[in-house]
Scaffold this active site. Structure first.
Site, short mmCIF file in Angstrom:
data_model
loop_
_atom_site.label_atom_id
_atom_site.label_comp_id
_atom_site.label_asym_id
_atom_site.label_seq_id
_atom_site.Cartn_x
_atom_site.Cartn_y
_atom_site.Cartn_z
N ASP A 123 6.06 1.15 6.67
CA ASP A 123 4.64 0.81 6.53
C ASP A 123 3.96 1.82 5.61
OD1 ASP A 123 2.14 -0.24 6.88
OD2 ASP A 123 1.85 0.54 8.90
N HIS A 167 0.83 -1.21 0.00
CA HIS A 167 0.00 0.00 0.00
C HIS A 167 0.86 1.26 0.00
CE1 HIS A 167 0.18 0.94 4.42
NE2 HIS A 167 0.17 -0.37 4.58
N ASP A 186 3.46 -6.37 3.86
CA ASP A 186 3.06 -5.25 4.73
C ASP A 186 3.40 -5.51 6.19
OD1 ASP A 186 1.95 -2.83 5.51
OD2 ASP A 186 -0.10 -3.61 5.57
N GLU A 224 -5.15 1.93 2.71
CA GLU A 224 -5.14 0.69 3.49
C GLU A 224 -5.31 0.97 4.97
OE1 GLU A 224 -3.27 -2.48 6.01
OE2 GLU A 224 -2.78 -0.35 5.83
N GLU A 225 -4.64 2.02 5.45
CA GLU A 225 -4.62 2.29 6.89
C GLU A 225 -6.01 2.62 7.43
OE1 GLU A 225 -2.30 1.55 8.67
OE2 GLU A 225 -0.40 1.77 7.61
N HIS A 232 3.69 3.07 12.76
CA HIS A 232 2.75 4.18 12.99
C HIS A 232 3.32 5.28 13.89
CE1 HIS A 232 -1.01 1.46 12.07
NE2 HIS A 232 -0.12 1.49 11.08
#
Length: 473
Positions: free
Chosen positions: A302, A290, A364, A336-337, A435
């Site tokens: 990520d 992603h 991922d 995606e998130e 994140h």
């Protein structure tokens, strides 16, 4: 990245219609397994050529350098942001210039949330400015903020036992880190459970395997019929400090200010490129990652790494002048998130052709130490994948683990399509950066990206070029 637990759907029964197809009933192929093993073994030289080019040859470090250029130029790529759309346009141009087939953008609708200005200050028993990150889709506070006493709990069970103490307070969760899948429930459900007992806001201990005073953001979910309250993550260090203070009987007061706001859904795109199949172009092996990220750090881990090794897989195959029998399709997912919004709409658009998807792949979970492949599919398909992975013996990466992971490919896996994801042997390290502001190129290793790209290219090419599709249950 977002992890989902899912239940496989019912058995698929499809019959062979000729060469290039697979009999799925009972997992029995038209050919004896020994013949399939011999076919896969014949790719030994091709696999070596891919490995040599990616790991030792002129294109080593290319995926790293490409990723660094994008994330340094664009920065983080939050759903609904101008940065994400700029990244999509850059990638669209890059894929066109490389000469890949059928490069195009597929429009989708995605969510748009912005955190705005945010702060948390402990006012008692002493003044302490806390590092926070608002959680995705959270509402904001009033302009003057919320100033309230704190209730610290370590579990949902404790919150229920102390429900009478929670009304009018800010609930702080200091849940232990057990695993991401277990502990992330506090990030996802923390606000709802606190609101049910009358809390004004919730602060969640970051879901991280290690911390150097770094908050980690992510999605949270509200529930119909439950008041929406502001929610943010705090550092492991602050959560533990507040817990110690509460244990001593200190009265803790925090002032929380959050400018978070949700906006109407907006337009975005999944980015697609292909190497068209030479014999069965309608059949597909899909490789993906992603392109979106959270709004902190650079989104390198990520999931810039996963997206760019997927691009690199097609590049390596094209550089060697290879064209598999089936179409090899690259998809760079958007949003995606926020729950796989781009991937779900892709699935809705393309599921009519589900019988033509041989394998769906997504990376991922980091590229710190590629160790093998996670796979979901029939036992016959797993046996075939084990033979394919044996071609990676020169890299000592041959293991096939269970349960492919990837929110974007789960829609297909649930419907019975075989799925694969790259297994990272240092997953705990991934969650140190996940994140957070620490998700930058500094955490990426070019040598590990080279290895991951080689694995991705060998697996995708061989599966796409075999005479038969992978058998389903």
């Amino acid at each position: 990245m977002k992890f989902l637990i899912f239940i496989c759907v019912g058995v698929v029964h499809l019959l062979s219609l000729g060469s290039g197809k697979t009999i799925y009933r009972s997992g029995i192929s038209q050919r004896a397994f020994q013949e399939i093993k011999e076919e896969i073994a014949s790719y030994k030289d091709v696999a070596k050529a891919i490995i040599d080019l990616a790991v030792f040859g002129k294109y080593q470090n290319r995926s790293y350098e490409r990723l660094a250029l994008l994330v340094d130029t664009v920065g983080p790529r939050m759903s609904g942001s101008k940065n994400l759309e700029k990244a999509i346009q850059i990638m669209y141009k890059n894929l066109q210039e490389e000469g890949l087939d059928n490069v195009h953008l597929e429009p989708v609708r995605i969510s748009h949330w912005e955190r705005g200005e945010e702060s948390a200050v402990m006012l008692a028993p002493r003044i302490h400015r806390m590092a926070i990150l608002g959680l995705g889709s959270s509402i904001g506070t009033p302009p003057e903020g919320i100033t309230a006493e704190v209730l610290v709990v370590t579990s949902f069970d404790e919150l229920q036992r102390r429900a009478s103490e929670a009304r009018g307070k800010i609930v702080v969760y200091n849940q232990p880190y057990i695993s991401y899948t277990v502990s992330v429930q506090y990030r996802i459900r923390g606000a709802v459970e606190a609101a049910k007992v009358g809390a004004l806001a919730s602060l969640i201990r970051s879901v991280a395997s290690f911390s150097i005073y770094s908050p980690h953001t992510g999605m949270q979910e509200y529930q119909d019929g439950v008041p929406k309250i502001p929610t943010a993550c705090i550092t492991v260090e602050d959560a533990e400090m507040l817990s110690r203070m509460a244990f001593r009987g200190n009265k803790i007061i925090i002032q929380l200010k959050m400018g978070a706001k949700s906006y109407p859904d907006t337009d975005s795109y999944n980015t697609v490129a292909e190497i068209t199949g030479s014999k069965y172009p309608e059949q597909v092996v899909l490789v993906s990652g992603h392109l979106d990220s959270w709004d902190v750090g650079q989104g390198a881990i990520d999931d810039g790494g996963g997206a760019f090794i997927s691009w690199e897989a097609l590049s390596l195959i094209k550089d060697l002048g290879l064209r598999p029998k089936r179409t090899l399709r690259l998809v760079l997912w958007t949003a995606e998130e926020q729950g796989g919004l781009g991937a779900f709409q892709y699935y809705q658009l393309h599921k009519v052709n589900i019988s033509n998807y041989s394998l769906v792949m997504e990376s991922d979970t980091g590229l710190f130490s590629p160790t093998g492949l996670q796979f979901t599919g029939s036992e016959k398909a797993r046996a075939i994948m084990e033979e394919v992975m044996s071609l990676l013996q020169p890299l000592n990466i041959t293991q096939v683990f269970k349960d492919a992971e990837g929110l974007d490919i789960n829609f297909w896996i649930q419907a019975g399509v075989p799925g694969a994801s790259l297994y990272d042997g240092m997953l705990y390290k991934y969650f140190q950066f996940h994140h957070s502001h620490g998700d930058t190129m500094t955490a990426m290793d070019p040598e590990q990206m080279n290895i991951a790209a080689a694995v991705w290219a060998v697996v995708s090419y061989v599966v796409a070029d075999m005479e038969e599709m992978l058998p389903r249950s």
